[in-house]
Design a protein around this motif. Structure first.
Motif, PDB file in Angstrom:
ATOM      1  N   ALA A 387      38.685  -5.976 -20.436  1.00 30.85           N
ATOM      2  CA  ALA A 387      37.282  -6.246 -20.112  1.00 30.85           C
ATOM      3  C   ALA A 387      37.105  -6.515 -18.620  1.00 30.85           C
ATOM      4  O   ALA A 387      36.126  -6.058 -18.004  1.00 30.85           O
ATOM      5  CB  ALA A 387      36.784  -7.432 -20.928  1.00 30.85           C
ATOM      6  N   ILE A 388      38.043  -7.277 -18.025  1.00 30.80           N
ATOM      7  CA  ILE A 388      37.965  -7.579 -16.591  1.00 30.80           C
ATOM      8  C   ILE A 388      38.067  -6.291 -15.776  1.00 30.80           C
ATOM      9  O   ILE A 388      37.319  -6.074 -14.822  1.00 30.80           O
ATOM     10  CB  ILE A 388      39.074  -8.574 -16.189  1.00 30.80           C
ATOM     11  N   LEU A 389      39.006  -5.424 -16.148  1.00 31.39           N
ATOM     12  CA  LEU A 389      39.182  -4.172 -15.417  1.00 31.39           C
ATOM     13  C   LEU A 389      37.930  -3.306 -15.500  1.00 31.39           C
ATOM     14  O   LEU A 389      37.512  -2.692 -14.503  1.00 31.39           O
ATOM     15  CB  LEU A 389      40.389  -3.410 -15.970  1.00 31.39           C
ATOM     16  N   GLN A 390      37.337  -3.267 -16.685  1.00 30.75           N
ATOM     17  CA  GLN A 390      36.157  -2.436 -16.870  1.00 30.75           C
ATOM     18  C   GLN A 390      34.945  -3.010 -16.121  1.00 30.75           C
ATOM     19  O   GLN A 390      34.127  -2.270 -15.569  1.00 30.75           O
ATOM     20  CB  GLN A 390      35.849  -2.312 -18.363  1.00 30.75           C
ATOM     21  N   ALA A 391      34.855  -4.340 -16.081  1.00 30.01           N
ATOM     22  CA  ALA A 391      33.695  -4.984 -15.454  1.00 30.01           C
ATOM     23  C   ALA A 391      33.807  -5.055 -13.938  1.00 30.01           C
ATOM     24  O   ALA A 391      32.778  -5.163 -13.240  1.00 30.01           O
ATOM     25  CB  ALA A 391      33.520  -6.389 -16.022  1.00 30.01           C
ATOM     26  N   THR A 392      35.036  -5.026 -13.412  1.00 30.32           N
ATOM     27  CA  THR A 392      35.234  -5.213 -11.972  1.00 30.32           C
ATOM     28  C   THR A 392      35.737  -3.957 -11.269  1.00 30.32           C
ATOM     29  O   THR A 392      36.250  -4.040 -10.152  1.00 30.32           O
ATOM     30  CB  THR A 392      36.239  -6.355 -11.716  1.00 30.32           C
ATOM     31  N   ASN A 393      35.613  -2.812 -11.938  1.00 28.82           N
ATOM     32  CA  ASN A 393      36.088  -1.553 -11.353  1.00 28.82           C
ATOM     33  C   ASN A 393      37.572  -1.638 -10.993  1.00 28.82           C
ATOM     34  O   ASN A 393      37.987  -1.349  -9.873  1.00 28.82           O
ATOM     35  CB  ASN A 393      35.264  -1.179 -10.122  1.00 28.82           C
ATOM     36  N   THR A 399      42.712 -10.445 -12.786  1.00 33.80           N
ATOM     37  CA  THR A 399      43.467 -10.751 -14.009  1.00 33.80           C
ATOM     38  C   THR A 399      44.553 -11.787 -13.722  1.00 33.80           C
ATOM     39  O   THR A 399      44.822 -12.662 -14.554  1.00 33.80           O
ATOM     40  CB  THR A 399      44.099  -9.480 -14.600  1.00 33.80           C
ATOM     41  N   PHE A 400      45.171 -11.700 -12.548  1.00 36.08           N
ATOM     42  CA  PHE A 400      46.216 -12.658 -12.199  1.00 36.08           C
ATOM     43  C   PHE A 400      45.639 -14.021 -11.840  1.00 36.08           C
ATOM     44  O   PHE A 400      46.278 -15.050 -12.074  1.00 36.08           O
ATOM     45  CB  PHE A 400      47.075 -12.111 -11.058  1.00 36.08           C
ATOM     46  N   TYR A 401      44.443 -14.044 -11.268  1.00 35.65           N
ATOM     47  CA  TYR A 401      43.801 -15.321 -10.973  1.00 35.65           C
ATOM     48  C   TYR A 401      43.533 -16.093 -12.272  1.00 35.65           C
ATOM     49  O   TYR A 401      43.714 -17.315 -12.334  1.00 35.65           O
ATOM     50  CB  TYR A 401      42.488 -15.112 -10.213  1.00 35.65           C
ATOM     51  N   VAL A 402      43.102 -15.377 -13.301  1.00 43.87           N
ATOM     52  CA  VAL A 402      42.843 -16.034 -14.590  1.00 43.87           C
ATOM     53  C   VAL A 402      44.136 -16.602 -15.166  1.00 43.87           C
ATOM     54  O   VAL A 402      44.185 -17.760 -15.621  1.00 43.87           O
ATOM     55  CB  VAL A 402      42.192 -15.041 -15.578  1.00 43.87           C
ATOM     56  N   SER A 403      45.208 -15.810 -15.165  1.00 43.44           N
ATOM     57  CA  SER A 403      46.488 -16.282 -15.695  1.00 43.44           C
ATOM     58  C   SER A 403      46.995 -17.486 -14.903  1.00 43.44           C
ATOM     59  O   SER A 403      47.498 -18.461 -15.479  1.00 43.44           O
ATOM     60  CB  SER A 403      47.530 -15.159 -15.650  1.00 43.44           C
ATOM     61  N   ALA A 404      46.856 -17.431 -13.586  1.00 42.92           N
ATOM     62  CA  ALA A 404      47.320 -18.541 -12.747  1.00 42.92           C
ATOM     63  C   ALA A 404      46.544 -19.817 -13.059  1.00 42.92           C
ATOM     64  O   ALA A 404      47.111 -20.922 -13.090  1.00 42.92           O
ATOM     65  CB  ALA A 404      47.181 -18.176 -11.269  1.00 42.92           C
ATOM     66  N   ALA A 405      45.248 -19.687 -13.294  1.00 44.34           N
ATOM     67  CA  ALA A 405      44.435 -20.859 -13.626  1.00 44.34           C
ATOM     68  C   ALA A 405      44.871 -21.468 -14.955  1.00 44.34           C
ATOM     69  O   ALA A 405      44.953 -22.699 -15.091  1.00 44.34           O
ATOM     70  CB  ALA A 405      42.961 -20.465 -13.685  1.00 44.34           C
TER      71      ALA A 405
END
Length: 434
Positions: A387-393, A399-405
């Motif tokens: 979903a992130i890839l599709q929404a953010t081109n 995706t890594f920022y989310v995992s790091a958080a």
């Protein structure tokens, strides 16, 4: 009849064959679940799948795997590892092969869900077999070897898939991987017995070394779900394992696509670098398992040692993922990501050991519930990534920022976990220093 405890002579080592079966099955499980990530490009092309749809294909395995893990373990306790492992390995091997027979997006989803349902009982029943056949002082080391083998099986799968796809289609490749499990089930069923005393190759001295064992039976005490649900430690153990699994599932789902799209690597070079996270993660499991006891002696507290290792692991995974985003060279970026996986797996031995001590006689149920919550958390990762890839081109950094958080939240959770004190009404499984 001579008492087993008084058995003379040199003990046989038949029990080592049980560990061999466990190791080979652990490798097969990870080959069967990781191979789809390397075949993702061909599958997406043939079925015209969007990243979000492919995310659901990855995730449906995890949902069924997580939801059926506790029932899979219960079946082993009830009927024995021989019967249950034979059936579930044949089940998931069939649906591994059936992945190559899929004709639509829906059929692919159904097939991968049924595949996950079969694999759900694997590791609980491996644990049952090892507990039955191995003396207590050999079990922890055996589990470390099994998990190392599982991680490394997944690490080398990308290379294996690349080689095979040079000669056959992805559909045929899944049939070949399914055949591995069928062969394993045949030989395991012929040789393994739920009670070591039923194997004529085991002599009396080895039986004395193994001890009374648990056979096919399990603990029939009522599970204290109310105690679990009102325990802060239990909830935090569940949450931290969900945070851990979210970050880790990227390595066996979207990583090959990331290396192609974001790093510009061809399939062969990408497969080589895709080995690093699982390879180094396996080493992390061994390091934490061996270093944790020494750290506890040095600190004078098992609780503080487990908490420190877990916090270092979560914090290291978070920071190293952020570092990997900033590195331009694909090799150094993947080495940083591999070390993030190493840090990720530093937390695993402490998490499972905490379940043993906190859960007491209900350690199996608590461990299963933690693993279930972890896999449910992990199942969100492939969908969220798509979903992130599709929404953010195709902004992979996000995706890594989310995992790091989420890894950072794992640090916070461990600050408040008591990883040694048994729950009310539980008999301690061990007696670590407080």
């Amino acid at each position: 009849m001579t008492p087993i405890s008084a058995a003379p002579g040199v003990a046989t080592r038949v029990r080592s064959r049980v560990l061999l079966y466990a190791v080979t099955l652990a490798v097969i499980t990870y080959i069967d679940r990781v191979c789809i990530s390397q075949a993702e490009a061909a599958i997406s092309r043939d079925f015209h799948l969007t990243p979000t749809q492919m995310g659901y294909v990855f995730a449906v395995f995890t949902w069924s795997y997580a939801l059926l893990e506790i029932p899979g373990g219960w079946l082993g306790d009830r009927f024995g590892a021989r019967s249950v492992l034979t059936r579930i390995v044949l089940w998931w091997s069939f649906f591994t092969a059936a992945t190559g027979w899929a004709w639509s997006y829906t059929s692919l989803l159904v097939t991968r869900g049924l595949f996950g349902a079969g694999e759900a009982g694997c590791f609980p029943n491996i644990t049952r077999a090892l507990k039955t056949w191995l003396p207590a002082d050999e079990r922890v080391r055996a589990q470390g070897i099994v998990w190392l083998s599982a991680r490394w099986g997944g690490a080398f799968t990308p290379l294996l898939v690349v080689v095979i796809l040079n000669y056959v289609s992805w559909r045929v490749a899944f049939g070949m991987f399914g055949a591995l499990g069928v062969a394993w089930a045949y030989f395991f069923r012929r040789w393994y017995r739920d009670n070591p005393r039923d194997n004529p190759q085991v002599n009396a001295a080895e039986l004395a070394r193994i001890g009374p064992g648990d056979g096919a039976g399990g603990d029939h005490h009522r599970v204290p779900w109310r105690v679990f649900l009102t325990s802060r430690t239990v909830w935090l153990l569940w949450l931290q394992y969900a945070f851990l699994s979210y970050g880790w599932w990227f390595y066996i789902t979207w990583l090959p696509k990331y290396l192609r799209d974001a790093r510009g690597l061809d399939i062969k070079k990408g497969a080589l670098l895709a080995m690093l996270p699982l390879f180094l993660g396996g080493i992390g499991c061994l390091v934490a398992g061996s270093f944790g006891t020494r750290l506890a002696r040095w600190m004078g507290s098992m609780a503080r040692a487990r908490r420190l290792l877990a916090c270092v692991g979560f914090a290291g995974a978070s920071l190293l993922l952020l570092v990997s985003v900033r590195l331009a060279d694909p090799f150094w970026a993947m080495l940083a990501m591999g070390m993030a996986s190493f840090s990720n797996d530093l937390t695993m031995p402490g998490s499972w050991a905490a379940c043993m001590d906190v859960g007491g006689r209900h350690a199996g149920t608590l461990s299963g519930s933690m693993n279930m919550m972890g896999n449910l958390g992990g199942s969100i990762a492939p969908i969220a990534t798509g979903a992130i890839l599709q929404a953010t081109n195709n902004n992979w950094a996000m995706t890594f920022y989310v995992s790091a958080a989420l890894y950072s939240l794992g640090v916070v959770a461990w600050l408040f976990i008591d990883p040694v004190t048994p729950l009310k009404g539980s008999t301690p499984a061990s007696s670590p220093p407080a």
